[in-house]
Design a protein around this motif. Structure first.
Motif, mmCIF file in Angstrom:
data_model
loop_
_atom_site.group_PDB
_atom_site.id
_atom_site.type_symbol
_atom_site.label_atom_id
_atom_site.label_comp_id
_atom_site.label_asym_id
_atom_site.label_seq_id
_atom_site.Cartn_x
_atom_site.Cartn_y
_atom_site.Cartn_z
ATOM 1 N N ARG A 1 23.553 59.306 32.708
ATOM 2 C CA ARG A 1 24.448 58.164 32.470
ATOM 3 C C ARG A 1 25.437 58.483 31.357
ATOM 4 O O ARG A 1 26.596 58.087 31.413
ATOM 5 C CB ARG A 1 23.649 56.913 32.144
ATOM 6 C CG ARG A 1 22.848 56.374 33.320
ATOM 7 C CD ARG A 1 22.156 55.064 32.966
ATOM 8 N NE ARG A 1 23.137 54.019 32.721
ATOM 9 C CZ ARG A 1 23.685 53.282 33.687
ATOM 10 N NH1 ARG A 1 23.389 53.499 34.947
ATOM 11 N NH2 ARG A 1 24.543 52.335 33.386
ATOM 12 N N SER B 1 29.427 58.566 31.709
ATOM 13 C CA SER B 1 30.290 57.774 30.835
ATOM 14 C C SER B 1 31.374 58.648 30.212
ATOM 15 O O SER B 1 32.519 58.232 30.061
ATOM 16 C CB SER B 1 29.458 57.100 29.738
ATOM 17 O OG SER B 1 28.583 56.144 30.290
ATOM 18 N N LEU C 1 29.380 40.310 33.203
ATOM 19 C CA LEU C 1 28.416 41.343 32.836
ATOM 20 C C LEU C 1 27.086 40.734 32.422
ATOM 21 O O LEU C 1 26.021 41.329 32.646
ATOM 22 C CB LEU C 1 28.976 42.206 31.705
ATOM 23 C CG LEU C 1 30.115 43.153 32.074
ATOM 24 C CD1 LEU C 1 30.730 43.759 30.820
ATOM 25 C CD2 LEU C 1 29.621 44.256 33.006
ATOM 26 N N ASN D 1 26.364 48.093 37.944
ATOM 27 C CA ASN D 1 27.737 47.853 38.388
ATOM 28 C C ASN D 1 27.721 46.986 39.649
ATOM 29 O O ASN D 1 26.704 46.887 40.337
ATOM 30 C CB ASN D 1 28.490 49.160 38.617
ATOM 31 C CG ASN D 1 27.866 50.014 39.701
ATOM 32 O OD1 ASN D 1 26.727 49.815 40.097
ATOM 33 N ND2 ASN D 1 28.618 50.986 40.195
ATOM 34 N N LYS E 1 33.423 52.266 31.160
ATOM 35 C CA LYS E 1 33.521 51.682 32.493
ATOM 36 C C LYS E 1 34.811 52.123 33.171
ATOM 37 O O LYS E 1 35.796 52.445 32.513
ATOM 38 C CB LYS E 1 33.472 50.152 32.423
ATOM 39 C CG LYS E 1 32.164 49.596 31.893
ATOM 40 C CD LYS E 1 32.213 48.079 31.770
ATOM 41 C CE LYS E 1 30.859 47.531 31.363
ATOM 42 N NZ LYS E 1 30.393 48.064 30.066
ATOM 43 N N ASP F 1 29.024 53.368 36.358
ATOM 44 C CA ASP F 1 29.682 52.258 35.674
ATOM 45 C C ASP F 1 31.057 51.961 36.271
ATOM 46 O O ASP F 1 31.994 51.591 35.568
ATOM 47 C CB ASP F 1 29.815 52.558 34.178
ATOM 48 C CG ASP F 1 28.464 52.600 33.497
ATOM 49 O OD1 ASP F 1 27.714 51.621 33.625
ATOM 50 O OD2 ASP F 1 28.143 53.622 32.865
ATOM 51 N N ARG F 2 31.162 52.139 37.586
ATOM 52 C CA ARG F 2 32.398 51.759 38.267
ATOM 53 C C ARG F 2 32.253 50.334 38.802
ATOM 54 O O ARG F 2 31.268 49.996 39.454
ATOM 55 C CB ARG F 2 32.709 52.707 39.413
ATOM 56 C CG ARG F 2 33.783 52.168 40.358
ATOM 57 C CD ARG F 2 34.163 53.174 41.421
ATOM 58 N NE ARG F 2 35.229 54.050 40.924
ATOM 59 C CZ ARG F 2 35.696 55.099 41.584
ATOM 60 N NH1 ARG F 2 35.178 55.428 42.743
ATOM 61 N NH2 ARG F 2 36.672 55.826 41.083
ATOM 62 N N TYR F 3 33.266 49.514 38.556
ATOM 63 C CA TYR F 3 33.263 48.122 39.002
ATOM 64 C C TYR F 3 34.409 47.937 40.000
ATOM 65 O O TYR F 3 35.547 48.321 39.723
ATOM 66 C CB TYR F 3 33.409 47.184 37.803
ATOM 67 C CG TYR F 3 32.211 47.275 36.886
ATOM 68 C CD1 TYR F 3 31.170 46.357 36.971
ATOM 69 C CD2 TYR F 3 32.107 48.311 35.946
ATOM 70 C CE1 TYR F 3 30.048 46.453 36.146
ATOM 71 C CE2 TYR F 3 30.999 48.419 35.117
ATOM 72 C CZ TYR F 3 29.979 47.494 35.224
ATOM 73 O OH TYR F 3 28.868 47.595 34.422
#
Length: 247
Positions: free
Chosen positions: A17, A21, A65, A71, A102, A186-188
């Motif tokens: 992770r 990031s 969040l 995500n 993110k 952490d892609r939204y």
């Protein structure tokens, strides 16, 4: 299995992770937009000075969040045309991208009236969502465009279509979303939806989303219209209503 035997896997997961990031933080694309260029694109700009419009989207980001794990895919659906759904979707994606841990992907799903590429002044010569869905050999990476906001990409609608029903309910669309959200932990993903009123597209897109934000035009959409639109969605996914007074 005891705690000691699980520890190496936990450490590996943390390391992965952190590496992801760092990769996201380096995902800057081309030259970043200046404050003036951002304003020309109806886009908030990251600044150390408190600004009400920026703080509003940051607050919305914080609330989403707090209610979701990991995500997620957010559907931003306007009650009616002119409510400002595209404005909210674009700036909510930008607010998420402000966080260096993110990345955000904005997907224009309004196939009848796509606007994100025009507003963001992006040349979409390689096509967009529909072009990808219609080409079984297509590569999603070819239709992701730099927006000028670090860590924020756009997947434009592509070719105009009267309806997205058959596209949004396709297996290829589901595979695309799974791929886009899983490439980075952490892609939204933000789906800019057509209006709830006037067609089924928003309701079909809601099945693909984890959370739904309804956008109502302040002084434009009546309480009854807002309630009717909200009732179209699964209450377990429905995050609430954003009243938009701007674009």
């Amino acid at each position: 299995m005891n705690d000691a035997s699980r520890a190496p896997y936990a450490i590996d997961e943390v390391a992965e992770r952190r590496a992801a990031s760092r990769s996201i933080a380096r995902m800057t694309g081309g030259q970043s937009l200046t404050p003036i260029q951002s304003a020309e694109r109806s886009l908030i700009h990251r600044t150390e000075v408190a600004r009400p419009e920026v703080d509003a989207f940051r607050e919305l980001r914080t609330k989403l969040l707090a209610t979701m794990d990991g995500n997620f895919v957010t559907l931003v659906a306007p009650v009616s045309r002119g409510s400002g759904g595209s404005f909210v979707a674009r700036n909510l994606a930008a607010a998420f991208a402000f966080d260096e841990a993110k990345s955000a992907l904005l997907m224009d799903c309004d196939l009848r009236h796509p606007s994100q590429h025009t507003t963001l002044r992006i040349d979409t010569g390689k096509g967009g969502l529909i072009d990808y869905l219609e080409d079984p050999d297509g590569d999603a990476a070819d239709v992701l465009y730099d927006t000028g906001v670090p860590r924020m990409r756009l997947l434009p609608a592509g070719r105009l279509r009267d309806s997205g029903v058959e596209y949004f309910s396709s297996f290829r669309m589901r595979l695309l979303l799974d791929s886009l959200r899983s490439r980075y932990p952490d892609r939204y993903v933000f789906l800019d939806s057509p209006p709830v009123r006037g067609g089924p597209d928003a309701r079909i897109l809601a099945d693909l989303a984890d959370v739904i934000v309804l956008v109502a035009g302040y002084g434009r959409d009546t309480p009854s219209a807002i309630n009717q639109a909200a009732s179209s969605f699964d209450p377990n996914k429905f995050a609430g209503v954003v009243f938009n007074q701007g674009v």
